[in-house]
Design an enzyme around this catalytic site. Structure first.
Site, PDB file in Angstrom:
ATOM      1  N   HIS A 103       0.568  -1.388   0.010  1.00 34.25           N
ATOM      2  CA  HIS A 103       0.088   0.088  -0.098  1.00 34.25           C
ATOM      3  C   HIS A 103       1.243   1.186  -0.300  1.00 34.25           C
ATOM      4  O   HIS A 103       0.815   2.266  -0.307  1.00 34.25           O
ATOM      5  CB  HIS A 103      -0.459  -0.167   1.130  1.00 34.25           C
ATOM      6  N   CYS A 104       2.297   0.806   0.425  1.00 31.81           N
ATOM      7  CA  CYS A 104       2.987   2.363   0.830  1.00 31.81           C
ATOM      8  C   CYS A 104       3.729   3.089   0.288  1.00 31.81           C
ATOM      9  O   CYS A 104       3.876   3.974  -1.139  1.00 31.81           O
ATOM     10  CB  CYS A 104       3.423   2.103   1.940  1.00 31.81           C
TER      11      CYS A 104
END
Length: 442
Positions: free
Chosen positions: A278-279
């Site tokens: 996600h990052c």
């Protein structure tokens, strides 16, 4: 009079946190929120977990886990300690502290999508009361807490720093990492006011070994972006080095291992088929978008993003070249992708480069299947769909494919079995010896 009210609200909150009588509300029970909920439950707090996914809520209330590295005895212990899950936002009035752990993806135009954060705050506001602490953990651009959350609270008559307390404390979860856990990973915290920061530090010090204060929510927001952009830029560098080494017929993994023996001035980063999770694939775009508001162009960050984004296409070109060397085309070839989670030894599929590889191969006419012990059935995803289940690795199954493409190097794979039985292996992780006759590094 207002200062007296502030003092009363703050002292009551600090006392409830210190004595562990506070109710901790966790909004969003995914890879960040669930470990945090379990951490507070382990410290004796009553925890109210809220999620719009009714299936997750039901599983938790039955004592079941939906995240592979979190085992059911841990859930059972938290339930016994008072963890309760719900989809009812009206229950947030019960909580003394509310921690938001929801996704912050990108729009189709690669701009920040704060719809989950804003939607969550709007759902909380009708049920919030004076004396509560609100913490945002979702990764975002500098200014989000002050520009989006604070005005919404104060529009409801909740004066930040007096009636309620607002902080930003970025998540630092690393799913599947056995060396670091929620408790032992230092926590950054920035407050909207000094009173907010005092409340935030009191909240996190109950559950985290080391809490690091910073001067503002904006500093905390930028800290998280710097951490992830640092990784993205260095991975972009080593991906570019991989392409150069490949052209020179040098094993980049051998070079990295050799360089890593230097005890100072070098940190090992490893190339791969693209960025996942996600990052790292998302966070740089949050800063580049915000920087444009200040008339700045983040050339270095965007160049690294460009290199990393090009990796799946580069890998597919290597697959095509490997097949061409055997007088075969990608179209019609049977290709098995080994590992479709975004990182080693987890089931997390968010932004997985393996899925991009599968899409590119399918677009070229390949017959694509996958094997991943952590993902038995290809999950429902917003942008991708494959009606597939994980293939069992046997000598017969491996020999039936034209290419085995190693995308995610799970520990559970029997690599010797693969090496002995696959006719052609394209290895994006440096697992197989580079000089093996059936191995091509990518």
């Amino acid at each position: 009079m207002r200062d007296d009210i502030q003092s009363v609200h703050l002292e009551q909150l600090l006392t409830r946190l210190r004595e562990r009588h506070a109710v901790i509300g966790i909004i969003g029970l995914g890879y960040v929120g669930l470990p945090l909920a379990l951490r507070y439950a382990a410290e004796g707090f009553h925890v109210l977990g809220i999620d719009i996914d009714a299936a997750k809520v039901d599983q938790l209330n039955r004592g079941e886990s939906y995240i592979a590295h979190i085992k059911e005895p841990t859930i059972a212990a938290a339930r016994a300690a008072g963890l309760v899950a719900s989809s009812d936002f009206s229950r947030v009035v019960e909580a003394d502290a509310l921690i938001i752990c929801v996704p912050t993806p990108l729009t189709a135009y690669r701009e920040p999508d704060l719809s989950y954060v804003i939607g969550t705050v709007e759902s909380l506001l009708p049920h919030m009361r004076p004396g509560q602490l609100l913490s945002l953990e979702s990764t975002t651009y500098p200014g989000t807490t002050e520009e989006e959350l604070r005005p919404r609270l104060e529009a409801r008559g909740l004066r930040v720093g007096h009636d309620v307390f607002l902080v930003f404390s970025p998540e630092r979860e690393d799913p599947g990492n056995p060396d670091y856990h929620t408790r032992t990973i230092p926590k950054i915290c920035g407050g909207s006011t000094d009173a907010c920061l005092e409340a935030g530090l009191a909240l996190y010090r109950q559950a985290i070994d080391t809490v690091v204060p910073v001067s503002s929510t904006r500093a905390a927001e930028l800290t998280k972006l710097l951490e992830n952009i640092h990784r993205a830029v260095n991975i972009g560098l080593v991906n570019e080095m991989k392409i150069i080494a490949d052209r020179m017929d040098i094993d980049i993994h051998e070079v990295i291992r050799a360089a890593a023996t230097k005890p100072f001035g070098f940190t090992a980063y490893y190339p791969g088929p693209g960025l996942g999770g996600h990052c790292i694939p998302i966070d740089p775009f949050y800063l580049t978008w915000k920087a444009r508001q200040f008339g700045l162009h983040t050339r270095f960050i965007e160049l690294a993003g460009e290199i990393n984004s090009d990796m799946p296409a580069w890998v597919i070109a290597k697959v095509a070249d490997a097949l061409n060397s055997r007088s075969r085309a990608v179209m019609g070839s049977r290709i098995l992708v080994l590992g479709i989670a975004y990182k080693k030894d987890v089931e997390d599929m968010r932004e997985s480069p393996s899925v991009a590889l599968m899409e590119l191969l399918r677009a070229r006419g390949a017959v694509v299947e996958y094997s991943d012990p952590h993902v038995p059935v290809f999950p429902r995803m917003r942008e991708h769909h494959f009606d597939l289940s994980s293939v069992e690795l046997t000598p017969t199954s491996l020999a039936s494919y034209d290419v085995v493409l190693l995308a995610t190097g799970h520990s559970a794979f029997d690599y010797e079995l693969v090496r002995q039985n696959a006719s052609l292996i394209v290895d994006t992780r440096g697992v197989f010896p580079n000089r093996s006759p059936n191995v091509v590094q990518a």
